[in-house]
Scaffold this motif. Structure first.
Motif, PDB file in Angstrom:
ATOM      1  N   ASP A   1      -2.568  -1.576   9.046  1.00 12.42           N
ATOM      2  CA  ASP A   1      -1.158  -1.918   8.882  1.00 12.42           C
ATOM      3  C   ASP A   1      -0.726  -3.102   9.725  1.00 12.42           C
TER       4      ASP A   1
ATOM      5  N   ARG B   1       0.831  -1.217   0.000  1.00 10.06           N
ATOM      6  CA  ARG B   1       0.000   0.000   0.000  1.00 10.06           C
ATOM      7  C   ARG B   1       0.860   1.259   0.000  1.00 10.06           C
ATOM      8  N   ARG B   2       1.968   1.240   0.739  1.00 14.46           N
ATOM      9  CA  ARG B   2       2.829   2.419   0.807  1.00 14.46           C
ATOM     10  C   ARG B   2       3.491   2.704  -0.541  1.00 14.46           C
ATOM     11  N   VAL B   3       3.981   1.671  -1.197  1.00 19.83           N
ATOM     12  CA  VAL B   3       4.613   1.871  -2.500  1.00 19.83           C
ATOM     13  C   VAL B   3       3.629   2.476  -3.494  1.00 19.83           C
ATOM     14  N   ARG B   4       2.397   2.005  -3.477  1.00 19.08           N
ATOM     15  CA  ARG B   4       1.386   2.533  -4.399  1.00 19.08           C
ATOM     16  C   ARG B   4       1.042   3.998  -4.097  1.00 19.08           C
ATOM     17  N   ALA B   5       1.360   4.429  -2.858  1.00 15.08           N
ATOM     18  CA  ALA B   5       1.185   5.835  -2.489  1.00 15.08           C
ATOM     19  C   ALA B   5       2.500   6.606  -2.594  1.00 15.08           C
ATOM     20  N   ASN B   6       3.489   5.998  -3.281  1.00 16.94           N
ATOM     21  CA  ASN B   6       4.820   6.584  -3.485  1.00 16.94           C
ATOM     22  C   ASN B   6       5.553   6.827  -2.163  1.00 16.94           C
ATOM     23  N   ASP B   7       5.320   5.920  -1.221  1.00 13.01           N
ATOM     24  CA  ASP B   7       6.027   5.964   0.061  1.00 13.01           C
ATOM     25  C   ASP B   7       6.917   4.732   0.135  1.00 13.01           C
ATOM     26  N   TRP B   8       8.223   4.937   0.014  1.00  8.47           N
ATOM     27  CA  TRP B   8       9.175   3.829   0.005  1.00  8.47           C
ATOM     28  C   TRP B   8       9.909   3.699   1.337  1.00  8.47           C
ATOM     29  N   SER B   9       9.313   4.202   2.397  1.00 10.47           N
ATOM     30  CA  SER B   9       9.952   4.106   3.710  1.00 10.47           C
ATOM     31  C   SER B   9       9.996   2.653   4.178  1.00 10.47           C
TER      32      SER B   9
END
Length: 318
Positions: free
Chosen positions: A274, A125-133
């Protein structure tokens, strides 16, 4: 020769055409909803000599409408939905398919363990929101795992965990300690698992709540719980509260209370997304498991109709 009623949604949907097997044996196959709605089945039951039944209830009223029925072949393991006593009164044999989907469910349980320990769905879900943390996880092989319910599926999970190097506890009231040890786990009490295990996976039959407020009060910090068995094994309100309090680190399941009837479980709350992973009760849905269940159900049914003994009869309770 006669009519075979099929009310299992996935029957003959794998790589083997079990419908053709029944037709080759001279039978006519008719299908109906897995809900087993009596009004719908009243038009089909009078001609049925065999019934490959899904998870819907099979009541005395269903059997009253089926004067020629000789065998109910449950497509699956559980038979709590079948009125076995009423079937026995009418000379109807009830069978099931034990072990047919054990490997599929054991695979899925371990898959859920890995997914929740490594935050796989949250990361997606984070990657799809451009969050690579980075989300830091834990290795399964470094954990102590408790298996509650040590039948075919629980033992299958234990075999898989040996490959990871996990230390494994197990509890099953129907198995002697020696049998648990022989199957590769250390016997352990259910309550002790809460404080001694990093991860607990449930493989018990339904009927009794195991993950309760009392049990959760003993939870080891960072505990993860996996459930691929029955929803009633868990007090979902208590578990949601423990997840919010972070006394439980994560939960992964293939079933929830009220599944397939809306998003009613407290474990599906947005603030828990999460730390909770839920799949739609498809742990047993592999091509191989569907083929195994179909083959066993048909073998049982044909054996009874030929006047023989099925491989997997369900005993009538005294």
């Amino acid at each position: 020769m006669g009519t075979i009623l099929v009310t299992s949604r996935s029957f003959s949907s794998g790589s083997v055409d079990e419908v053709a097997r029944l037709a080759d044996a001279g039978h006519t196959v008719v299908t109906a909803s897995p809900r087993h709605d009596l009004a719908e089945l009243l038009a089909l039951l009078p001609d049925a000599v065999g019934w490959i039944a899904g998870t819907g209830v099979v009541t005395r009223q269903h059997l009253d409408a089926a004067p020629h029925l000789r065998v109910i072949a449950r497509y699956g393991v559980g038979v709590e939905s079948v009125d076995i006593a009423a079937a026995a009164e009418r000379g109807i044999v009830v069978t099931n398919t034990p072990g047919a989907n054990s490997d599929a469910v054991a695979d899925h349980a371990v898959g859920l363990m890995l997914a929740i320990l490594r935050s796989t769905t949250a990361g997606d879900r984070r990657v799809r929101a451009n969050d690579w943390s980075v989300l830091r996880g834990r290795e399964l092989g470094a954990l102590t795992v408790g298996i509650i319910g040590f039948g075919r599926i629980g033992q299958g999970v234990a075999r898989r965990l040996r490959g990871f190097g996990s230390r494994t506890f197990a509890h099953d009231p129907w198995l002697a300690d020696d049998a648990v040890l022989q199957a590769g786990a250390v016997p352990q009490a259910i309550l002790t698992m809460a404080s001694e295990c990093d991860l607990v996976t449930l493989h018990s039959p339904g009927g009794t709540s195991i993950i309760t407020t009392e049990w959760l009060d003993f939870a080891r910090p960072g505990l993860v719980i996996v459930n691929t068995a029955r929803p009633e094994l868990i007090d979902e309100v208590a578990l949601a509260r423990a997840l919010r309090a972070q006394s439980v680190a994560g939960f992964a399941a293939d079933t929830l209370s009220g599944d397939a009837r809306g998003l009613s479980s407290p474990l599906l709350a947005a603030d828990l997304a999460d730390r909770v992973i839920v799949t739609p009760h498809f742990g047993a849905q592999t091509v191989q498991a569907v083929d195994n269940m179909g083959s066993m159900a048909v073998n049982n049914l044909l054996a009874v109709l030929a006047g023989g003994s099925p491989a997997n009869p369900v005993a009538t309770k005294a």
